[in-house]
Design a protein around this motif. Structure first.
Motif, PDB file in Angstrom:
ATOM      1  N   THR A 168       0.851  -1.174   0.000  1.00  0.00           N
ATOM      2  CA  THR A 168       0.000   0.000   0.000  1.00  0.00           C
ATOM      3  C   THR A 168       0.892   1.231   0.000  1.00  0.00           C
ATOM      4  OG1 THR A 168      -1.941   1.025   1.002  1.00  0.00           O
ATOM      5  CG2 THR A 168      -0.273   0.160   2.519  1.00  0.00           C
ATOM      6  N   GLU A 169       0.279   2.401   0.060  1.00  0.00           N
ATOM      7  CA  GLU A 169       1.013   3.663  -0.027  1.00  0.00           C
ATOM      8  C   GLU A 169       0.580   4.584   1.105  1.00  0.00           C
ATOM      9  OE1 GLU A 169      -0.228   6.275  -3.172  1.00  0.00           O
ATOM     10  OE2 GLU A 169      -2.283   5.501  -3.119  1.00  0.00           O
TER      11      GLU A 169
ATOM     12  N   ILE B 213       2.494  -7.134   4.955  1.00  0.00           N
ATOM     13  CA  ILE B 213       2.015  -5.856   4.419  1.00  0.00           C
ATOM     14  C   ILE B 213       3.155  -4.850   4.498  1.00  0.00           C
ATOM     15  CG2 ILE B 213       0.378  -3.950   4.669  1.00  0.00           C
ATOM     16  CD1 ILE B 213      -1.615  -5.867   5.863  1.00  0.00           C
ATOM     17  N   LYS B 214       3.434  -4.191   3.378  1.00  0.00           N
ATOM     18  CA  LYS B 214       4.495  -3.188   3.333  1.00  0.00           C
ATOM     19  C   LYS B 214       3.957  -1.895   2.738  1.00  0.00           C
ATOM     20  CE  LYS B 214       8.321  -6.475   2.941  1.00  0.00           C
ATOM     21  NZ  LYS B 214       9.587  -6.799   2.238  1.00  0.00           N
TER      22      LYS B 214
ATOM     23  N   PHE C 298       8.207   4.944   4.293  1.00  0.00           N
ATOM     24  CA  PHE C 298       8.111   3.518   3.984  1.00  0.00           C
ATOM     25  C   PHE C 298       8.009   2.729   5.285  1.00  0.00           C
ATOM     26  CE2 PHE C 298      10.852   5.350   0.610  1.00  0.00           C
ATOM     27  CZ  PHE C 298       9.968   5.198  -0.447  1.00  0.00           C
ATOM     28  N   GLU C 299       7.307   1.603   5.225  1.00  0.00           N
ATOM     29  CA  GLU C 299       7.191   0.722   6.385  1.00  0.00           C
ATOM     30  C   GLU C 299       7.370  -0.727   5.943  1.00  0.00           C
ATOM     31  OE1 GLU C 299       7.095   1.465   9.439  1.00  0.00           O
ATOM     32  OE2 GLU C 299       6.298   3.505   9.594  1.00  0.00           O
ATOM     33  N   HIS C 300       8.179  -1.480   6.704  1.00  0.00           N
ATOM     34  CA  HIS C 300       8.393  -2.900   6.429  1.00  0.00           C
ATOM     35  C   HIS C 300       7.491  -3.784   7.283  1.00  0.00           C
ATOM     36  CE1 HIS C 300      12.028  -2.104   4.042  1.00  0.00           C
ATOM     37  NE2 HIS C 300      12.298  -1.177   4.937  1.00  0.00           N
TER      38      HIS C 300
ATOM     39  N   MET D  47      -1.689   4.642   5.781  1.00  0.00           N
ATOM     40  CA  MET D  47      -0.675   5.594   6.239  1.00  0.00           C
ATOM     41  C   MET D  47       0.265   4.940   7.240  1.00  0.00           C
ATOM     42  SD  MET D  47      -3.391   7.953   8.307  1.00  0.00           S
ATOM     43  CE  MET D  47      -4.724   7.188   9.237  1.00  0.00           C
ATOM     44  N   SER D  48       1.464   5.492   7.308  1.00  0.00           N
ATOM     45  CA  SER D  48       2.431   5.063   8.310  1.00  0.00           C
ATOM     46  C   SER D  48       1.992   5.565   9.678  1.00  0.00           C
ATOM     47  CB  SER D  48       3.818   5.617   7.971  1.00  0.00           C
ATOM     48  OG  SER D  48       4.680   5.498   9.077  1.00  0.00           O
TER      49      SER D  48
END
Length: 249
Positions: free
Chosen positions: A31-32, A74-75, A46-48, A39-40
């Motif tokens: 996702t973005e 999910i990233k 970016f999230e791992h 959302m982060s």
């Protein structure tokens, strides 16, 4: 290894085969940063780790997965990267993706997860009036690559300055680098606030569209059916409505 009994060797081979099959069946979902849909939770680009990814669509996808036996990752990446991974790799997917006739044959689909309303934003204090999309002909839009709204405008001959992500477009609009910005009615103000941009004017809205989880075509049908069955359970338990209500829908 040569001195191990035959039955132990057979057991090791079997275990390795099971482990390999499990790894190949894992889902990789992208996702973005597109608040409030995705959302982060830490404010990073970016999230791992899926536990650090939040938002309406993310909560919906996690609720679906929790009603299946599927293993997943999910990233959070930029849209262009995740979209191309979902297009090209088995067991990969991306959300939330607008379902369109042109995209329909490119993926297998899970959803709808929610809806969005395409909106044209103008700078604060504008006297611009748009009563139909054609009124914006000759003006320069801000958008981002592989986004359905950007593609829609380009296909119809509108000028769009497209970036890799939508993050900078509110500031570009404020600075006069673009004339208009096309975004989601709910997400646009979130993006603007992250750039300390206030008062953008939503001058025209159109295309109330459905958002989905799009899955690579080579992913087994059984996997996609598990996901859609999980979505049905989310509806049945009232979780679907609860998540939408939480985000003001």
């Amino acid at each position: 290894m040569r001195n191990l009994p035959v039955f132990l060797l057979a057991a090791l081979v079997l275990m390795m085969g099971v482990s390999s099959a499990q790894a190949s069946d894992k889902l990789y979902l992208y996702t973005e940063n597109f608040p409030p849909y995705n959302m982060s939770a830490t404010g990073r680009a970016f999230e791992h780790n899926g536990s650090n990814i939040d938002g309406l669509c993310t909560e919906m996808v996690k609720a679906i997965l929790n009603n299946t036996d599927l293993d997943y990752v999910i990233k959070l990446r930029n849209w262009d990267y995740g979209y191309n991974r979902a297009l090209s790799k088995r067991n990969h997917g991306i959300f939330c993706t607008t379902y369109t006739e042109s995209r329909a044959p490119r993926f297998k689909w899970v959803g709808p997860l929610t809806r969005n309303l395409w909106t044209i934003f103008a700078p604060a204090g504008t006297d611009l009036q748009i009563d139909r999309l054609e009124d914006a002909k000759g003006l320069r839009f801000g958008g981002y690559r592989n986004d359905v709204m950007t593609e829609y405008l380009l296909e119809r001959g509108y000028e769009v300055s497209a970036l890799d992500s939508d993050d900078l477009n509110p500031k570009r609009l404020e600075l006069g680098q673009i004339d208009l910005w096309i975004a989601d009615r709910l997400a646009g103000p979130y993006f603007a606030s992250q750039q300390n941009v206030e008062g953008l004017d939503p001058v025209y809205s159109f295309n109330d569209t459905e958002l989905f989880l799009a899955i690579n075509l080579d992913t087994p049908d059984a996997t996609v059916e598990k996901l859609n069955a999980g979505l049905r359970k989310v509806h049945e338990t009232g979780m679907f409505e609860a998540i939408e209500t939480k985000y003001g829908l």
